[in-house]
Design an enzyme around this catalytic site. Sequence first.
Site, PDB file in Angstrom:
ATOM      1  N   ASP A 224      16.725 -30.617  -0.842  1.00  0.00           N
ATOM      2  CA  ASP A 224      15.624 -31.331  -0.192  1.00  0.00           C
ATOM      3  C   ASP A 224      15.402 -32.695  -0.836  1.00  0.00           C
ATOM      4  O   ASP A 224      15.180 -33.699  -0.147  1.00  0.00           O
ATOM      5  CB  ASP A 224      14.326 -30.517  -0.285  1.00  0.00           C
ATOM      6  CG  ASP A 224      14.395 -29.212   0.484  1.00  0.00           C
ATOM      7  OD1 ASP A 224      15.150 -29.145   1.476  1.00  0.00           O
ATOM      8  OD2 ASP A 224      13.699 -28.263   0.086  1.00  0.00           O
TER       9      ASP A 224
ATOM     10  N   ASP B 228      13.810 -22.202  -2.488  1.00  0.00           N
ATOM     11  CA  ASP B 228      13.055 -23.341  -3.017  1.00  0.00           C
ATOM     12  C   ASP B 228      12.471 -22.953  -4.362  1.00  0.00           C
ATOM     13  O   ASP B 228      12.080 -21.800  -4.577  1.00  0.00           O
ATOM     14  CB  ASP B 228      11.929 -23.740  -2.054  1.00  0.00           C
ATOM     15  CG  ASP B 228      12.449 -24.409  -0.791  1.00  0.00           C
ATOM     16  OD1 ASP B 228      13.543 -24.996  -0.844  1.00  0.00           O
ATOM     17  OD2 ASP B 228      11.757 -24.343   0.242  1.00  0.00           O
TER      18      ASP B 228
END
Length: 202
Positions: free
Chosen positions: A146, A131
Amino acid sequence: MSADPARLRARRIRALTVMLALAAAVLAADAISKALVLGKLPAHPPVRLLGGLLTLDLTFNAGAAFGVGTSYTVVIALIVCGVVVSIIRTARRLRSLAWTIALGLLLGGALGNLGDRLFRAPGPLRGRVVDWINLPHFPWTFNLADASITCAAVLIAVLALRGVRIDGTSPAHAADRADPADRADPAPPEYPPRGRLSSDGR
């Protein structure tokens, strides 16, 4: 009147092509962005861009999207595998462009994070997802996969609320296309002609 089978087949092929192309684009963008981040950010503190509107901050997530369920990495990976299989099976009925886009975004995002689960440390089905995107006043760091999954979820919710089916129809349209004979008013009950007596003389 039923639609031409050849025409339905062509629409299905077009829908599958668009879905797979969109999924491939999302997967490629996610993989490239993660490779760039892993090559540039490990030795740097968070990078603030656009006056703090966007922050690049490398983290490794063992949970689902936005860091949910970090203790269930293997379970989440298996669920994602099931989601991918379900999308591929459902895609055979695709006729709607909106549903095609939604499933393409969902498939691409799911595959992007599933790749991390399968091929990154500490091992298969337990890999941590890369991330790197952080927004102000948003508590979680996320990635392009995401974001794609979130956009797909919003679009699917809108389509469900509007009653748009995966084959491109809605309940109202389905009723309009029903057999006219099925919608015809029932015939009125038959009564004996005036002036004719029944068998009992009344």
